[in-house]
Design an enzyme around this catalytic site. Structure first.
Site, mmCIF file in Angstrom:
data_model
loop_
_atom_site.group_PDB
_atom_site.id
_atom_site.type_symbol
_atom_site.label_atom_id
_atom_site.label_comp_id
_atom_site.label_asym_id
_atom_site.label_seq_id
_atom_site.Cartn_x
_atom_site.Cartn_y
_atom_site.Cartn_z
ATOM 1 C CB THR A 238 14.782 -25.868 34.443
ATOM 2 O OG1 THR A 238 15.626 -26.948 34.047
ATOM 3 C CG2 THR A 238 13.426 -26.462 34.807
ATOM 4 C CG ASP A 239 18.019 -27.626 30.332
ATOM 5 O OD1 ASP A 239 17.757 -27.956 31.505
ATOM 6 O OD2 ASP A 239 19.123 -27.868 29.798
ATOM 7 C CD GLU A 240 16.452 -30.706 35.251
ATOM 8 O OE1 GLU A 240 15.709 -31.568 35.757
ATOM 9 O OE2 GLU A 240 17.480 -30.298 35.791
ATOM 10 C CE1 TYR B 270 13.308 -27.769 39.831
ATOM 11 C CE2 TYR B 270 14.361 -28.969 38.033
ATOM 12 C CZ TYR B 270 14.132 -27.786 38.705
ATOM 13 O OH TYR B 270 14.711 -26.625 38.265
ATOM 14 C CE LYS C 47 11.325 -24.039 37.710
ATOM 15 N NZ LYS C 47 11.428 -22.905 38.673
#
Ligand code: NAD
Ligand code: TYD
Length: 335
Positions: free
Chosen positions: A124-126, A149, A153
């Protein structure tokens, strides 16, 4: 080609399996634990295909994962399985750490032992954290995650990459922006707002609603992953963005306009702790190397998504019963 998909009963994994069955000749094994987010109804369109098999199980279960690799001998793993929601990770981080870190480790170890040809780790871009204007994260950007989260990741991305550097396992990492589309569990912004609007319930906007996300239609994401599976270079990271950045409030207003509900349904609630203000992604690398681009215009994709939720009200009612009520109460009551 035979592909082991993990988390294929969830939102994006099921869209990926439907795409593989419809448009490729891949044979697929889907390993999914069927957590609250896993739903075999999402796979009804491929049920009965001779090219598809479901295994109910946990990616943290090493002997099970090894037995699947030994029996099925897949060429590739496309790894979606995760605890995927930031708010739940804030309320209870333990399963997030277990599945996202331990689970990824278990799959990498098995892939190394069975010498798989491809391992696509879906991220994810997060992991890049909040970016000030006008920055856009390229794949070289530093990792700066804010939530349990996104930290899990980021950790699993680093672990996956280490298996390429250390063992030459052919790992590729994809980092996508916020997805939306049919079959998304109504805990994430867009399906939650659609489901609440359909019932004329309040739409809870965190803080001032000016946080920015880049919206990617789920099928465009899946085509990006397929491009990486086919053409990605081993050991590389590929961003997959929607190229459509919007403040949350604008998204919520569009949902209200398309569902014909008044803006008085918007309810400003206490902000999410550690809330990232802005994500922004450059997908130039995947565009350049694989000719991929996001094909779906946001307004058209949102209208299509709303049509799907309208036509599938019984799906929404089923996934919102039971555990969902407890979660909703926990996350929103008294906010
Ligand atoms: P989801 O929550 O809809 O689905 C997750 C699936 O994984 C479910 O079917 C669940 O049953 C399964 N699962 C969970 N724990 C498991 C375990 N221990 N063993 C086996 N299966 C397990 O998630 P999603 O939105 O489809 O996201 C899929 C992947 O894409 C995740 O890795 C997520 O981090 C990533 N991603 C999501 C988004 C997004 O906007 N949703 C954006 C970028 C990346
Ligand atoms: P979400 O869909 O949870 O994705 P992420 O946190 O992974 O980006 O949230 C998208 C944005 O919407 C995020 O800025 C938080 C905000 N949001 C709300 O304002 N209200 C809500 O009820 C939810 C679920 C999210």
């Amino acid at each position: 080609m035979k592909t082991l998909v993990t988390g294929g009963a969830g939102f994006i994994g099921s869209a990926f399996i439907r795409l593989l069955i419809a448009e490729t000749d891949h044979r697929i094994v889907n390993l999914d634990k069927l957590t609250y987010a896993g739903n075999l109804e999402n796979l009804a369109p491929v049920d009965g295909s001779a090219r598809y098999r479901f295994v109910h199980g946990d990616i943290c279960d090493g002997p099970l994962v090894e037995s699947i690799l030994a029996d099925e001998r897949p060429d590739a793993i496309v790894h979606f399985a995760a605890e995927s929601h930031v708010d739940r990770s804030i309320l209870s981080p333990e399963p997030v750490i277990q599945t996202n870190l331990r689970g990824t480790f278990t799959l990498l170890e098995a892939a190394r032992k069975y010498k798989l040809d491809r391992f696509v780790h879906v991220s994810t871009d997060e992991v890049y954290g909040s970016l000030a204007l006008p920055l856009e994260a390229t794949e070289e950007f530093p990792l700066n995650p804010s939530s349990p989260y996104s930290a899990s990741k980021a950790g699993s991305d680093l672990l996956a990459r280490s298996y390429f550097v250390t063992y030459r396992l052919p790992v590729m990492i994809t980092r996508a922006s916020n997805n939306y589309g049919p079959y998304q569990f109504p805990e994430k912004l867009i399906p939650l707002m659609i489901a609440n609007a359909m019932e004329s319930r309040p739409l809870p906007v965190y803080g001032d609603g000016m946080q920015v996300r880049d919206w990617l239609y789920v099928d465009d994401h899946c085509r990006g992953i397929l491009a990486v599976l086919g053409k990605g270079r081993e050991g590389e990271i590929y961003n997959i963005g929607g190229n459509r950045s919007l403040p949350n409030l604008e998204v919520v207003r569009k949902v209200l306009a398309l569902t014909g509900r008044p803006e008085t349904l918007i309810q400003y609630v206490t902000d999410r702790p550690g809330h990232d203000r802005r994500y922004a992604l450059s997908s130039q690398k995947l565009m350049r190397e694989a000719g991929w681009q996001p094909a779906t215009d946001f307004e058209a994709g949102l209208a299509r998504t709303i049509d799907w939720y309208r036509a599938n009200a019984s799906w929404v009612a089923r996934v919102r019963s039971g555990e969902y009520r407890t979660y909703y109460e926990q996350n929103y009551a008294g906010r």
